[in-house]
Motif scaffolding. Sequence first.
Motif, PDB file in Angstrom:
ATOM      1  N   TYR A  15      32.534  50.469  57.990  1.00 52.64           N
ATOM      2  CA  TYR A  15      31.130  50.680  57.672  1.00 52.64           C
ATOM      3  C   TYR A  15      31.025  50.491  56.159  1.00 52.64           C
ATOM      4  CZ  TYR A  15      29.435  52.379  62.164  1.00 52.64           C
ATOM      5  OH  TYR A  15      29.030  52.464  63.473  1.00 52.64           O
ATOM      6  N   ILE A  37      25.008  50.443  53.254  1.00 52.80           N
ATOM      7  CA  ILE A  37      23.703  50.561  53.901  1.00 52.80           C
ATOM      8  C   ILE A  37      23.188  49.174  54.247  1.00 52.80           C
ATOM      9  CG2 ILE A  37      21.282  51.152  53.467  1.00 52.80           C
ATOM     10  CD1 ILE A  37      22.296  53.593  51.980  1.00 52.80           C
ATOM     11  N   GLY A  45      25.745  48.399  58.799  1.00 53.86           N
ATOM     12  CA  GLY A  45      26.340  49.034  59.965  1.00 53.86           C
ATOM     13  C   GLY A  45      27.819  48.689  60.045  1.00 53.86           C
ATOM     14  N   ARG A  67      26.515  52.335  65.293  1.00 47.73           N
ATOM     15  CA  ARG A  67      25.716  53.301  64.525  1.00 47.73           C
ATOM     16  C   ARG A  67      25.264  52.685  63.201  1.00 47.73           C
ATOM     17  NH1 ARG A  67      27.648  55.073  68.993  1.00 47.73           N
ATOM     18  NH2 ARG A  67      27.739  57.280  69.413  1.00 47.73           N
ATOM     19  N   ASP A  68      24.308  53.357  62.573  1.00 44.97           N
ATOM     20  CA  ASP A  68      23.850  52.940  61.252  1.00 44.97           C
ATOM     21  C   ASP A  68      24.739  53.543  60.174  1.00 44.97           C
ATOM     22  OD1 ASP A  68      21.643  51.499  62.177  1.00 44.97           O
ATOM     23  OD2 ASP A  68      20.377  53.290  62.221  1.00 44.97           O
ATOM     24  N   TYR A  69      24.736  52.910  59.021  1.00 45.52           N
ATOM     25  CA  TYR A  69      25.438  53.443  57.855  1.00 45.52           C
ATOM     26  C   TYR A  69      24.529  54.475  57.191  1.00 45.52           C
ATOM     27  CZ  TYR A  69      27.842  53.694  53.367  1.00 45.52           C
ATOM     28  OH  TYR A  69      28.518  54.136  52.260  1.00 45.52           O
ATOM     29  N   LYS A  70      25.057  55.656  56.986  1.00 39.63           N
ATOM     30  CA  LYS A  70      24.306  56.686  56.268  1.00 39.63           C
ATOM     31  C   LYS A  70      25.285  57.750  55.801  1.00 39.63           C
ATOM     32  CE  LYS A  70      20.453  59.889  56.602  1.00 39.63           C
ATOM     33  NZ  LYS A  70      19.447  60.491  57.472  1.00 39.63           N
ATOM     34  N   GLU A 125      25.505  58.607  62.696  1.00 43.91           N
ATOM     35  CA  GLU A 125      25.542  57.695  61.557  1.00 43.91           C
ATOM     36  C   GLU A 125      26.896  57.879  60.883  1.00 43.91           C
ATOM     37  OE1 GLU A 125      21.061  59.106  61.210  1.00 43.91           O
ATOM     38  OE2 GLU A 125      22.806  60.216  60.616  1.00 43.91           O
TER      39      GLU A 125
END
Length: 190
Positions: free
Chosen positions: A78, A81, A84, A126-129, A139
Motif C-alpha cells: 500500500y 493515498i 490502494g 482496501r483504500d490507503y489511509k 483501510e
Amino acid sequence: MKIIKILIFIILLSGCSNLGKNISEEKKIFWTEARDARKKIYKLRIGDIIVKNRVLTSITSWFGHAAVVISPWTIGEYPMIGEGFVQYPVFQWLDEDRKIAVLRYRYMTKEFSRRFLLNVKKYSDRDYKITLDKNNSNEFYCSQYVWFLYYHTAKEVKDPYFDYDFKKNDKLILPYDLLELPNFDMIDLR
C-alpha cells in the motif's frame, strides 16, 4: 498554529511514516542498496518484509516504507493515498536509490504461508489511509498492512510463536517498528 496543522496534515497524507523511534540494539540490521539487492533477489521468500530507509529530501519518504514479498518475483504494498494495494515486479520495485532491510519470520510453515497469501488477496481491495487503529482492516497504510497480515494469519493458524502483544499500546505500526518484530530474522542481501 496553522503551520503546525498543515505540517501534520502533510505528514499524514504523504505516505507511510515513522516518528524517529530508536531500533533495538539487539538486532543487527543489514541495510543494502536496493539496486545491489536486485542481484540477490533469489534469496527472497514469500512473506519476507522489506523496509526501505528514510529519505529526508522527499516528504513522502521521510519516515521509511514497508512492503511484503507475495511471490518469488512480486512485491505487494500500500504505497500512498490514491493507489490502494499494488503489486510490482521485485526487480522494478528495487530500482531506486534507497537502502532496504529484509526480515523473515523464522517460524514460517507451509500452512502459515498458504493462509498468509489468502489474506494478502482478502485484504488487497482496501483504500490507503493512515488510521489510529492498527487492527483496522477497512483501510491500510504500508506498515500496518504488513503487520496486520502477520497478526491476522498467526491468529488464524494459532501460531504459538507470534508476538500478539507487539506494540500493544501503540496505535500505529510504523515501517521502522517492523525491524523490531520478535521472531523475525534479518536477511543479509549485501
